[in-house]
Design a protein around this motif. Structure first.
Motif, PDB file in Angstrom:
ATOM      1  N   ARG A 124      39.333  -7.600  22.119  1.00 26.04           N
ATOM      2  CA  ARG A 124      38.559  -8.846  22.155  1.00 26.04           C
ATOM      3  C   ARG A 124      37.575  -8.857  23.327  1.00 26.04           C
ATOM      4  NH1 ARG A 124      35.406 -11.613  22.468  1.00 26.04           N
ATOM      5  NH2 ARG A 124      35.184 -13.860  22.518  1.00 26.04           N
ATOM      6  N   GLN A 125      37.964  -8.232  24.441  1.00 28.54           N
ATOM      7  CA  GLN A 125      37.095  -8.243  25.626  1.00 28.54           C
ATOM      8  C   GLN A 125      35.874  -7.344  25.467  1.00 28.54           C
ATOM      9  OE1 GLN A 125      39.218  -7.601  29.345  1.00 28.54           O
ATOM     10  NE2 GLN A 125      41.128  -8.159  28.337  1.00 28.54           N
ATOM     11  N   THR A 126      35.873  -6.489  24.418  1.00 26.20           N
ATOM     12  CA  THR A 126      34.784  -5.523  24.257  1.00 26.20           C
ATOM     13  C   THR A 126      33.679  -6.036  23.326  1.00 26.20           C
ATOM     14  OG1 THR A 126      35.811  -4.347  22.401  1.00 26.20           O
ATOM     15  CG2 THR A 126      36.421  -3.631  24.618  1.00 26.20           C
ATOM     16  N   ILE A 137      30.910  -9.256  22.718  1.00 22.03           N
ATOM     17  CA  ILE A 137      30.279 -10.416  23.347  1.00 22.03           C
ATOM     18  C   ILE A 137      29.278 -11.002  22.360  1.00 22.03           C
ATOM     19  CG2 ILE A 137      29.048 -11.243  25.392  1.00 22.03           C
ATOM     20  CD1 ILE A 137      29.873  -8.667  26.842  1.00 22.03           C
ATOM     21  N   PRO A 138      29.515 -12.220  21.829  1.00 22.60           N
ATOM     22  CA  PRO A 138      28.644 -12.774  20.777  1.00 22.60           C
ATOM     23  C   PRO A 138      27.178 -12.871  21.220  1.00 22.60           C
ATOM     24  CG  PRO A 138      30.662 -14.058  20.968  1.00 22.60           C
ATOM     25  CD  PRO A 138      30.661 -13.103  22.133  1.00 22.60           C
ATOM     26  N   TYR A 139      26.275 -12.386  20.357  1.00 18.82           N
ATOM     27  CA  TYR A 139      24.845 -12.409  20.677  1.00 18.82           C
ATOM     28  C   TYR A 139      24.273 -13.823  20.743  1.00 18.82           C
ATOM     29  CZ  TYR A 139      24.498  -7.406  19.379  1.00 18.82           C
ATOM     30  OH  TYR A 139      24.636  -6.045  19.301  1.00 18.82           O
ATOM     31  N   ALA A 140      24.662 -14.668  19.773  1.00 22.56           N
ATOM     32  CA  ALA A 140      23.994 -15.970  19.625  1.00 22.56           C
ATOM     33  C   ALA A 140      24.162 -16.838  20.871  1.00 22.56           C
ATOM     34  CB  ALA A 140      24.511 -16.694  18.384  1.00 22.56           C
ATOM     35  N   GLU A 141      25.304 -16.705  21.548  1.00 25.50           N
ATOM     36  CA  GLU A 141      25.530 -17.529  22.745  1.00 25.50           C
ATOM     37  C   GLU A 141      24.548 -17.188  23.858  1.00 25.50           C
ATOM     38  OE1 GLU A 141      29.481 -18.116  24.230  1.00 25.50           O
ATOM     39  OE2 GLU A 141      30.316 -17.934  22.205  1.00 25.50           O
ATOM     40  N   ASP A 198      37.834  -0.525  34.948  1.00 27.42           N
ATOM     41  CA  ASP A 198      37.399  -1.658  34.121  1.00 27.42           C
ATOM     42  C   ASP A 198      36.354  -1.271  33.067  1.00 27.42           C
ATOM     43  OD1 ASP A 198      37.499  -4.621  33.730  1.00 27.42           O
ATOM     44  OD2 ASP A 198      35.366  -4.450  34.163  1.00 27.42           O
ATOM     45  N   LEU A 199      35.892  -0.014  33.092  1.00 28.85           N
ATOM     46  CA  LEU A 199      34.921   0.489  32.107  1.00 28.85           C
ATOM     47  C   LEU A 199      33.631  -0.331  32.081  1.00 28.85           C
ATOM     48  CD1 LEU A 199      37.529   1.293  29.328  1.00 28.85           C
ATOM     49  CD2 LEU A 199      36.381   2.940  30.798  1.00 28.85           C
ATOM     50  N   LEU A 200      33.278  -0.904  33.234  1.00 28.39           N
ATOM     51  CA  LEU A 200      32.027  -1.668  33.400  1.00 28.39           C
ATOM     52  C   LEU A 200      31.933  -2.895  32.491  1.00 28.39           C
ATOM     53  CD1 LEU A 200      29.659   1.422  33.699  1.00 28.39           C
ATOM     54  CD2 LEU A 200      30.432  -0.026  35.559  1.00 28.39           C
ATOM     55  N   LEU A 201      33.072  -3.359  32.015  1.00 28.23           N
ATOM     56  CA  LEU A 201      33.070  -4.567  31.172  1.00 28.23           C
ATOM     57  C   LEU A 201      32.532  -5.776  31.931  1.00 28.23           C
ATOM     58  CD1 LEU A 201      36.338  -4.364  29.097  1.00 28.23           C
ATOM     59  CD2 LEU A 201      34.110  -5.032  28.199  1.00 28.23           C
ATOM     60  N   TRP A 202      32.929  -5.894  33.194  1.00 26.57           N
ATOM     61  CA  TRP A 202      32.464  -7.034  34.012  1.00 26.57           C
ATOM     62  C   TRP A 202      30.948  -7.124  33.987  1.00 26.57           C
ATOM     63  CZ3 TRP A 202      29.130  -5.937  37.997  1.00 26.57           C
ATOM     64  CH2 TRP A 202      29.056  -4.585  38.385  1.00 26.57           C
ATOM     65  N   GLU A 239      25.924  -9.847  32.689  1.00 27.75           N
ATOM     66  CA  GLU A 239      24.516  -9.780  32.299  1.00 27.75           C
ATOM     67  C   GLU A 239      24.211 -10.677  31.107  1.00 27.75           C
ATOM     68  OE1 GLU A 239      23.836  -5.589  31.887  1.00 27.75           O
ATOM     69  OE2 GLU A 239      23.552  -5.330  34.050  1.00 27.75           O
ATOM     70  N   LEU A 240      25.175 -10.787  30.191  1.00 25.95           N
ATOM     71  CA  LEU A 240      24.972 -11.643  29.013  1.00 25.95           C
ATOM     72  C   LEU A 240      25.306 -13.106  29.318  1.00 25.95           C
ATOM     73  CD1 LEU A 240      26.153  -9.051  26.410  1.00 25.95           C
ATOM     74  CD2 LEU A 240      23.949 -10.203  26.338  1.00 25.95           C
ATOM     75  N   GLY A 241      25.704 -13.372  30.558  1.00 31.76           N
ATOM     76  CA  GLY A 241      25.883 -14.758  31.007  1.00 31.76           C
ATOM     77  C   GLY A 241      27.019 -15.492  30.342  1.00 31.76           C
ATOM     78  N   GLN A 242      28.081 -14.737  29.992  1.00 34.96           N
ATOM     79  CA  GLN A 242      29.224 -15.376  29.321  1.00 34.96           C
ATOM     80  C   GLN A 242      30.500 -15.106  30.103  1.00 34.96           C
ATOM     81  OE1 GLN A 242      29.450 -14.910  25.011  1.00 34.96           O
ATOM     82  NE2 GLN A 242      27.287 -14.281  24.971  1.00 34.96           N
ATOM     83  N   THR A 243      31.522 -15.891  29.808  1.00 36.88           N
ATOM     84  CA  THR A 243      32.793 -15.772  30.526  1.00 36.88           C
ATOM     85  C   THR A 243      33.742 -14.892  29.721  1.00 36.88           C
ATOM     86  OG1 THR A 243      32.441 -18.001  31.326  1.00 36.88           O
ATOM     87  CG2 THR A 243      34.643 -17.077  31.639  1.00 36.88           C
ATOM     88  N   ARG A 244      34.246 -13.884  30.377  1.00 38.58           N
ATOM     89  CA  ARG A 244      35.138 -12.947  29.709  1.00 38.58           C
ATOM     90  C   ARG A 244      36.460 -13.625  29.355  1.00 38.58           C
ATOM     91  NH1 ARG A 244      36.189  -7.298  32.750  1.00 38.58           N
ATOM     92  NH2 ARG A 244      38.042  -6.557  31.648  1.00 38.58           N
ATOM     93  N   PRO A 245      36.973 -13.388  28.137  1.00 39.64           N
ATOM     94  CA  PRO A 245      38.230 -14.045  27.725  1.00 39.64           C
ATOM     95  C   PRO A 245      39.425 -13.522  28.531  1.00 39.64           C
ATOM     96  CG  PRO A 245      37.555 -12.443  26.054  1.00 39.64           C
ATOM     97  CD  PRO A 245      36.436 -12.518  27.052  1.00 39.64           C
TER      98      PRO A 245
END
Length: 373
Positions: free
Chosen positions: A63-65, A67-71, A358-362, A367-373
């Protein structure tokens, strides 16, 4: 009245085909410059596929991998499959007939390959997450796992499984004697081999699997017999393929045949413009720049392409992209890794800190301005 240099040029509408690392980076830069753009992708979420292999072995991680585009991009994102690019009329035609007009086009269609390293036809990220979670269950159920292919993806896959499940037998079969990318320095490739052996992965090198089409991939199936061209038979419960990447050229191959190199990549000049069509740029895995195809390189390409779109619109000279010495980091499980930065071999602990943990997930979530679940 003079137009201030900060106001965006009139008539610019950039269409980006493909929302991988290169396409998403281009969209973020266009957004920050206030330039009008449309990002088109077949999926509804960015796939941080640098972490795809860990998602295949770690419950709840997939799920952490995504990141929805529309948001992030709102109405500037369109979900759809591109049927073709018409460079004469300057439109991108989607399956179903919808047309999106462009002044400039960025092609970042990437590469396709077998799951789990690459994602297949799943168009909703929820479906993709379910596919990864299912593979986690298959890995957990298997007593022995065989990974086909010892390029960087295969080496990382074997390491992820053996690190998470040290009691499982993990075998890696590779047609060559050296592992990982040919662009890596020999000493770094040797380190990959050493790390895998330290972890207890069995290496079968210089042998090619001959019966891959007959095997059940990604499904635990007790006592599958894997044959090699050296007449070796390996009996395992689960087979995962990490070979056979190919460029996603379907969107442009027909209309842009003169610009396509052997293998499907687009020929580009020093400005990353597609040869023969000056208002079309190609970034990431789908261009023919001679360098390792990495997320890092795709983001560098995106910066040059967007700068050149802005330069061209303003009548300024274009910037050149210069490939540097290969920078490649391989995460070999969360606790180990090897790599080189601008031609220098890195200490393993630095690769762990910089990538493996962390595989650069952070970075993608931020960059996409969203909060990681």
């Amino acid at each position: 009245m003079g137009v201030s240099s900060s106001s965006p040029p009139e008539g610019v509408h950039v269409v980006i085909v493909g929302g991988g690392f290169g396409g998403t980076a281009a969209a973020l830069q266009l957004k920050s410059r206030g330039l009008k753009f449309t990002l088109i992708d077949v999926r509804d979420a960015f796939h941080h596929n640098v972490a795809a292999l860990r998602a295949a072995v770690t419950p709840g991680f997939a799920r952490q991998t995504f990141i929805p585009y529309a948001e992030t991009f709102g109405d500037s994102f369109v979900q759809g499959r591109v049927d073709r690019v018409d460079t004469e009329r300057q439109v991108v035609v989607l399956q179903g007939g919808r047309e999106v007009q462009y002044s400039h086009l960025v092609l970042s269609t990437g590469t396709a390959g077998p799951f789990p390293g690459k994602l297949g036809g799943e168009e909703s990220y929820r479906g993709a997450v379910a596919a990864y979670e299912n593979l986690v269950l298959q890995v957990q159920a298997a007593g022995s796992v065989l990974v086909v292919g010892g390029g960087s993806t295969g080496a990382e896959m074997a390491a992820e499984i053996k690190t998470r499940y040290p009691d499982k037998k993990v075998v890696l079969v590779h047609s060559r004697t050296e592992l990982a990318d040919p662009e890596l320095q020999p000493s770094v490739r040797q380190q990959v081999k050493e790390v895998l052996l330290e972890k207890g992965v069995e290496l079968v090198l210089g042998q090619k699997v001959t019966n891959l089409p007959e095997l059940h991939l990604n499904v635990t199936h007790k006592d599958q017999r894997v044959r090699t061209d050296q007449d070796q038979v390996l009996t395992v419960d689960l087979v995962i393929s990490c070979t056979g990447l190919r460029v996603n050229a379907d969107a442009y191959r027909a209309h842009m045949a003169g610009s396509v190199a052997e293998g499907g990549a687009l020929k580009v000049d020093a400005h990353l413009q597609v040869v023969g069509v000056s208002n079309v740029f190609a970034v990431g895995d789908c261009n023919d720049v001679a360098e390792p195809k990495t997320a890092y390189a795709a983001e560098l390409h995106a910066a040059v392409a967007v700068a050149n779109i802005a330069n061209a619109a303003a009548g300024r000279p274009l910037t050149e992209y210069r490939p540097g010495n290969a920078t490649l980091l391989l995460a070999l499980g969360p606790d180990d890794g090897v790599g080189q930065f601008s031609g220098w071999r890195l200490p393993r602990f630095l690769v762990v800190l910089g990538k493996s943990r962390d595989l650069l997930l952070w970075k993608s979530w931020r960059e996409l301005g969203q909060t990681r679940p």
